[in-house]
Design an enzyme around this catalytic site. Structure first.
Site, PDB file in Angstrom:
ATOM      1  CG  HIS A   1      -1.939  -1.007   1.310  1.00 30.84           C
ATOM      2  ND1 HIS A   1      -2.023  -1.887   2.364  1.00 30.84           N
ATOM      3  CD2 HIS A   1      -2.955  -1.323   0.476  1.00 30.84           C
ATOM      4  CE1 HIS A   1      -3.059  -2.696   2.175  1.00 30.84           C
ATOM      5  NE2 HIS A   1      -3.632  -2.380   1.029  1.00 30.84           N
TER       6      HIS A   1
ATOM      7  CE  LYS B   1     -14.408  -5.683   2.940  1.00 27.87           C
ATOM      8  NZ  LYS B   1     -13.118  -5.450   2.276  1.00 27.87           N
TER       9      LYS B   1
ATOM     10  NE  ARG C   1      -2.881  -8.072  -4.052  1.00 29.65           N
ATOM     11  CZ  ARG C   1      -3.711  -8.303  -3.070  1.00 29.65           C
ATOM     12  NH1 ARG C   1      -3.297  -8.250  -1.841  1.00 29.65           N
ATOM     13  NH2 ARG C   1      -4.966  -8.622  -3.294  1.00 29.65           N
TER      14      ARG C   1
ATOM     15  CB  SER D   1      -4.484  -6.241   4.854  1.00 32.72           C
ATOM     16  OG  SER D   1      -4.092  -4.980   4.378  1.00 32.72           O
TER      17      SER D   1
END
Length: 158
Positions: free
Chosen positions: A16, A40, A89, A127
């Site tokens: 990040h 979440k 990614r 993460s």
């Protein structure tokens, strides 16, 4: 150009931070926007995530770190942003990100989505991986800055 780099950042990783640093070099202003999503269950509160981002990236002169909830495209409109930054990614990220970019374009044709591929050394990093490695007692030193690693270990009680 004003751009938004949105994310959960739970926690922010070197991947990040790499995107933040690189994006800040190509836009006039970069708004790093921490998503507050009640659906979440993040490990860190929004305030904790904002604080960690400020501690790791707050010295970059053209960034603003803030939180938002709701539709990203609405937040972009209210922020005066004309671009959204998304990190990629792997090829598997592209399908989802492309779908979101097209949806956002339909909702507001004046906001562009710009994709930045991650640096190769962070292509594996997420993460979720950081939290799992830390929870299992692994070293996250190469994945997150020390200030984030320390907070992560405090959260998981190690």
């Amino acid at each position: 150009m004003i751009a938004i780099y949105p994310g959960t950042f739970d926690p922010a990783t070197y991947g990040h931070i790499d995107i933040i640093m690189r994006a800040s070099k190509v836009v006039d202003k970069l708004i790093v926007a921490v998503l507050n999503n009640s659906a979440k269950q993040p490990m860190f509160t929004v305030d904790e995530r904002l604080q960690m981002l400020n501690e790791t990236c707050g010295d970059i002169s053209n960034i603003e770190i803030t939180a938002f909830s709701g539709l990203l495209i609405e937040f972009a409109k209210h922020s005066g942003a004309n671009a959204i930054i998304r990190g990629l990614r792997a090829v598997s990220d592209f399908e989802y990100e492309f779908q979101m970019a097209l949806t956002n374009k339909i909702l507001n044709e004046e906001v562009e989505t710009l994709f930045i591929s991650t640096s190769a050394r962070y292509a594996y990093l997420s993460s979720s991986i950081v939290k799992e490695v830390a929870a299992l007692g692994g070293c996250v030193e190469s994945m997150v800055p020390a200030v984030i690693g320390d907070r992560l270990l405090q959260k998981i009680g190690k």
